[in-house]
Design a protein around this motif. Structure first.
Motif, mmCIF file in Angstrom:
data_model
loop_
_atom_site.group_PDB
_atom_site.id
_atom_site.type_symbol
_atom_site.label_atom_id
_atom_site.label_comp_id
_atom_site.label_asym_id
_atom_site.label_seq_id
_atom_site.Cartn_x
_atom_site.Cartn_y
_atom_site.Cartn_z
ATOM 1 N N CYS A 79 2.923 2.241 -4.051
ATOM 2 C CA CYS A 79 3.052 0.788 -4.005
ATOM 3 C C CYS A 79 3.585 0.236 -5.331
ATOM 4 C CB CYS A 79 1.693 0.179 -3.668
ATOM 5 S SG CYS A 79 0.458 0.618 -4.901
ATOM 6 N N ILE A 81 2.422 -2.368 -7.367
ATOM 7 C CA ILE A 81 1.583 -2.986 -8.413
ATOM 8 C C ILE A 81 1.323 -2.091 -9.641
ATOM 9 C CG2 ILE A 81 -0.595 -2.560 -7.153
ATOM 10 C CD1 ILE A 81 -1.667 -5.156 -8.375
ATOM 11 N N ILE A 105 -10.967 1.040 -5.864
ATOM 12 C CA ILE A 105 -10.397 0.469 -4.645
ATOM 13 C C ILE A 105 -9.524 1.489 -3.953
ATOM 14 C CG2 ILE A 105 -9.015 -0.849 -6.331
ATOM 15 C CD1 ILE A 105 -7.839 -2.381 -4.145
ATOM 16 N N CYS A 106 -8.816 2.291 -4.725
ATOM 17 C CA CYS A 106 -7.963 3.301 -4.098
ATOM 18 C C CYS A 106 -7.565 4.316 -5.169
ATOM 19 C CB CYS A 106 -6.723 2.658 -3.504
ATOM 20 S SG CYS A 106 -5.530 2.205 -4.770
ATOM 21 N N ILE A 109 -5.082 2.893 -8.091
ATOM 22 C CA ILE A 109 -5.733 2.143 -9.178
ATOM 23 C C ILE A 109 -6.597 3.088 -10.008
ATOM 24 C CG2 ILE A 109 -7.590 0.447 -9.603
ATOM 25 C CD1 ILE A 109 -5.066 -1.044 -9.078
ATOM 26 N N CYS A 246 -4.750 -6.624 -2.694
ATOM 27 C CA CYS A 246 -4.522 -6.024 -4.018
ATOM 28 C C CYS A 246 -3.173 -6.455 -4.565
ATOM 29 C CB CYS A 246 -4.647 -4.507 -3.913
ATOM 30 S SG CYS A 246 -4.332 -3.675 -5.460
ATOM 31 N N GLU A 247 -2.118 -5.704 -4.243
ATOM 32 C CA GLU A 247 -0.784 -6.162 -4.642
ATOM 33 C C GLU A 247 -0.537 -7.480 -3.923
ATOM 34 O OE1 GLU A 247 2.327 -3.182 -4.534
ATOM 35 O OE2 GLU A 247 3.749 -4.684 -3.807
ATOM 36 N N CYS A 336 0.555 0.756 0.793
ATOM 37 C CA CYS A 336 -0.847 0.505 0.426
ATOM 38 C C CYS A 336 -1.760 1.229 1.413
ATOM 39 C CB CYS A 336 -1.147 -0.991 0.427
ATOM 40 S SG CYS A 336 -2.889 -1.321 0.145
ATOM 41 N N ASP A 337 -2.232 2.389 1.010
ATOM 42 C CA ASP A 337 -3.064 3.208 1.894
ATOM 43 C C ASP A 337 -4.268 2.472 2.481
ATOM 44 O OD1 ASP A 337 -1.447 5.348 1.715
ATOM 45 O OD2 ASP A 337 -2.918 6.721 0.870
#
Ligand code: SF4
Ligand code: SF4
Lengths: 394, 430
Positions: A79, A81, A105-106, A109, A246-247, A336-337
């Motif tokens: 992604c 971001i 969160i993932c 990040i 998020c993004e 974005c998973d």
């Protein structure tokens, strides 16, 4: 009282200031002030405030930042971001920020926290592991230890340990902040024309980069304005936007959804600022425990929280119902998973529940969204056409 | 035409173990066994065995399906059902397989789970995956074990305690409830002892790549070697026997000065020694491997073989601290280590195994591995001055394996290595 337009304009300028000037000024005004940057989704900002710091939300560069260096850190299928955050960091926009928090969160990040460590950006870098165990004596205790770890880092910089009173005071300020934001959403639920979603977005996002006290007074003034019967209703359906936690979509895209015929009556754009539902106990002898318990018991559903005991599809369906929305727009950042992996869960459930939805993907730096606008417009038209259909929740 | 792979005793042993496992799974009901679905990283194999459950590893099904060329169809099936093109293809392969009747890679039907044990180590997708599975199997008991990430490059006592409390208060009581078997710590300890033994052997095995030529390939063959320890046999005598046998065979190769076995027989000349980061591609595994062995490149260490546990620094399961050791094991898997730790480990491999180069196979749909790899590569290049190579593919989605692209890139990379070797020789001669 300032004019509404003026307040919104101020918020917009704060929200998209990639130099975080307001935070810088705040820090320079007094010795031992500390700035702590945090990434999406959620972080208990109260503890930073109580420790003499100011939390600073870092939500990427949007369409305001050209990416040159950041691309060298991320493959094309990741992604956007993390590359824009890297760009902002490497371009030294965040030199005055002392430390950085990467909430769990993932994997992107999470690994970005490692890249920050590797690049030695900031005085401290902390990946904050939120508990996935929801028993207060297990997950709650672990969460308190995570918060203590953050406080230890701040203490190393300014020598300060927050007292119980200070923590409770900070909790009450953020309680106020959340309830004012919720008030705005409540008003918009019935009178979405009084304030556009773009304005709401700017207002809420500004709160992530300015002192909470100042944000609260801006919010109070805005709430006064929108109690009045302002604006003109338009023939638009009501929708909830989900998946954009998020993004962030560019401001133009946020605006385009409403322009295309959908009042957005709820969303998860700035989920972190609205994550805790209701107040956190501000009179406890153990404020960290109070924050932990609130996270465990009063969190909004989110892609980063394991949900099988409280299925997210039911929770989103409830939001749709409570807000009187006609449907849902699933907006996911490309690649974005968490958002994309949630989509089939929501969509399969909504097919059964008869909740209408559309889905699209975006990227923070894309400001061409003709196709999305058309898709949203068609969605709105189709719902208007079928508004007598009994399966539509209203 | 590719020759039939040479079969050694260890290979036959492994084949039997895997066939046995799938047979048991197909007959789980008749055998009266409960079935636990779980993941490789942070798998609580010994604890599951203590409760006599059979284990299904969804990733293993996905990769086996890919090797049998079935994954493409399954992935498309999942994509037809709202799954995005851009997410982990293991998940989609698994979901697609389920939609088509849950016939496992060996052609036998897989049993439904009684337990979904989410040990959630090193990857958020695991969590999403099990959220999806829970909706498919609403009657399964869900057990979530949150494994804290080694964000500060350490395992603190608080992290261990957090996990131990979860074992005591959630995992074990739920396993007792589902299986009707009482938790037997002595039994768990026996399994843990066998685990430590297998871990000693596998460490010795991967250490044999110190030899020149290396007697094994620690990536392409390495993925077979980690099979038993990762897919439910860790903690059993069978695994220990397998690794002993394998070690014996490798010793013979060392004595004879032989290189690794490839699907086309022995590798004749070891030209380049490489360390590889990232999982392999499974859909074109043989072609992928061939590019390397055709060029005389042998992989002397790989990060992928450490996803199910990092034993390089001496960590072993310890029967004296049964629950603590399980916690540490989970936290100590490769993708649960932070980026600087991963860099250190890879650097250690490059130095210890005297590698000539470092190659990243970046997997399109695996953020857990891929996010951060470019920075890791640069740091390794800068600090060790080792030539780095970069290729991209996917785990089980055949659409993302471009043979010619990968081959071209690797050929240029090997040319670079060749040149570097020449220069080094020239400098040494001066
Ligand atoms: S946009 Fe999605 S994948 Fe990217 S960092 Fe945020 S949550 Fe992770
Ligand atoms: S994202 Fe990577 S680590 Fe996670 S399940 Fe998929 S392949 Fe495994």
């Amino acid at each position: 009282m300032k004019e509404l337009n003026e307040l919104i304009e101020t918020c917009k300028n704060y929200a998209f200031d990639l130099n975080f000037t307001k935070a810088k000024e705040w820090k320079e005004a007094k010795k031992d002030r500390v700035l702590v940057g945090y990434m999406p989704i959620y972080f208990p900002r109260e503890i930073i405030h109580a420790a003499g710091g100011m939390p600073v939300g870092i939500f990427g560069g949007g369409d305001n930042k050209q990416i040159i260096k950041g691309d060298a850190y991320y493959q094309s299928y990741i992604c956007h971001i993390p590359r824009s955050i890297m760009e902002i960091a490497l371009d030294k926009h965040m030199e005055h920020i002392d430390g950085f928090i990467f909430p769990s969160i993932c994997d992107v990040i999470r690994n970005l926290s490692g890249v920050f460590k590797q690049q030695k950006i900031g005085k401290f870098v902390k990946y904050m592991d939120f508990p996935q165990n929801f028993l207060p004596e297990i997950g709650g205790v672990f969460y308190q230890q995570e918060m203590e770890h953050v406080l230890k880092y701040i203490k190393e910089i300014n020598g300060k340990t927050p007292s119980t009173d200070e923590l409770n005071h900070s909790i009450s300020l953020y309680n106020r902040n959340r309830s004012l934001i919720e008030f705005i959403y409540k008003i918009r639920q019935e009178f979405p024309w009084r304030l556009s979603i773009e304005d709401v977005y700017n207002i809420v996002r500004a709160g992530t980069v300015i002192p909470v006290e100042e944000h609260n007074s801006i919010l109070e003034e805005i709430c006064e304005h929108i109690k009045e019967n302002i604006g003109m209703p338009q023939d638009k359906i009501k929708v909830v936007v989900s998946g954009a936690f998020c993004e962030q979509p560019s401001l133009g895209l946020i605006r385009a959804i409403e322009e295309a015929g959908c009042y957005v009556v709820d969303d998860d754009y700035m989920l972190g600022s609205r994550m805790i539902l209701g107040d956190i106990d501000a009179s406890s002898n153990n404020p960290l425990e109070a924050i932990a318990h609130a996270y465990i018991n009063q969190s909004q559903y989110s892609s980063s929280i394991y949900d099988v005991h409280n299925p997210k599809e039911n929770r989103l369906a409830k939001i749709v119902k409570d807000r009187g929305a006609d449907g849902v727009i699933f907006a996911s950042a490309s690649f974005c998973d968490p958002s994309l992996l949630d989509a089939p869960i929501f969509q399969n459930a909504f097919d059964k529940m008869g909740i209408r939805y559309i889905a699209f993907q975006y990227s923070e730096n894309i400001n061409q969204y003709k196709v999305i606008k058309e898709q949203v417009g068609t969605f709105s038209d189709s719902i208007k056409l079928w508004e007598d259909d009994t399966t539509v929740l209203a | 035409m590719a020759q039939e792979a040479q079969k050694e005793k260890s290979m036959i042993l492994q084949k039997e173990m895997i066939e046995g496992l799938f047979n048991d799974l197909a007959n789980a009901k008749e055998l009266g066994k409960k079935v636990c679905y779980t993941f490789i990283p942070g798998n609580l194999s010994e604890l599951i065995q203590t409760f006599d459950m059979l284990i299904v590893y969804p990733e293993i099904n996905a990769l086996q399906n890919a090797m049998r060329k079935k994954s493409g169809g399954y992935i498309k099936e999942a994509e037809r059902n709202a799954h995005s093109e851009d997410v982990c293809t293991y998940v989609k392969c698994d979901v697609g397989m389920m939609m088509k009747g849950n016939i496992g890679p060996t052609g036998q039907k897989l049993p439904e789970p009684d337990v979904l044990l989410l040990s959630y180590t090193g990857c958020f997708t695991f969590m999403k995956w099990f959220e999806t599975l829970k909706r498919e199997y609403p009657n399964a008991t869900v057990i979530m074990v949150h494994t804290p990430y080694q964000e500060n490059a350490e395992i603190t006592p608080e992290m261990t305690q957090y996990m131990v409390k979860q074992f005591k208060e959630e995992v074990i009581p739920k396993m007792e409830e589902v299986t009707g078997i009482k938790y037997d710590e002595a039994k768990l300890k026996r399994h843990l002892k066998l685990s430590a033994e297998a871990e000693d052997w596998i460490t010795k095995i991967f250490d044999t790549t110190k030899h020149k030529p290396s007697p094994i390939d620690a990536y392409f063959a390495g993925v077979y070697y980690i099979g038993p320890i990762n897919i439910g046999f860790r903690g059993t005598q069978k695994a220990v026997d397998y690794y002993k046998e394998l070690y014996k065979e490798i010793q013979i190769r060392i004595e004879k000065g032989l290189g690794p076995i490839t699907p086309e027989g022995e590798m004749k000349e070891e030209k380049y020694r490489l360390v590889v980061e990232g999982p392999p591609n499974w859909t074109s595994f043989r072609e992928f491997w061939k590019i390397f062995y055709d060029m005389g490149a042998v992989i002397v260490a790989s990060s992928y073989t450490k996803v199910g546990g990092v034993y390089d620094y001496g960590w072993r399961h310890n029967p004296d601290r049964p629950l603590e050791t399980l916690a540490e094991y989970c936290m100590n898997c490769y993708t649960n280590m932070n980026i600087p730790q991963r860099i250190e480990l890879l650097k250690k491999c490059i130095v210890d195994y005297k590698a000539d180069g470092y190659v990243t196979n970046s997997i399109k749909s695996c953020n857990s591995f891929s996010a951060g790899q470019l920075g890791m590569m640069r740091e390794i290049e800068d600090s060790l001055e080792v030539p780095v190579g970069f290729i991209e593919s996917d785990l089980v989605d055949p659409r993302y394996f471009s043979y010619s692209n990968i081959k071209n890139r690797l050929e240029s990379y090997f040319q670079m290595l060749e040149q570097r070797k020449k220069m080094e020789k020239e400098t040494a001669a001066v």
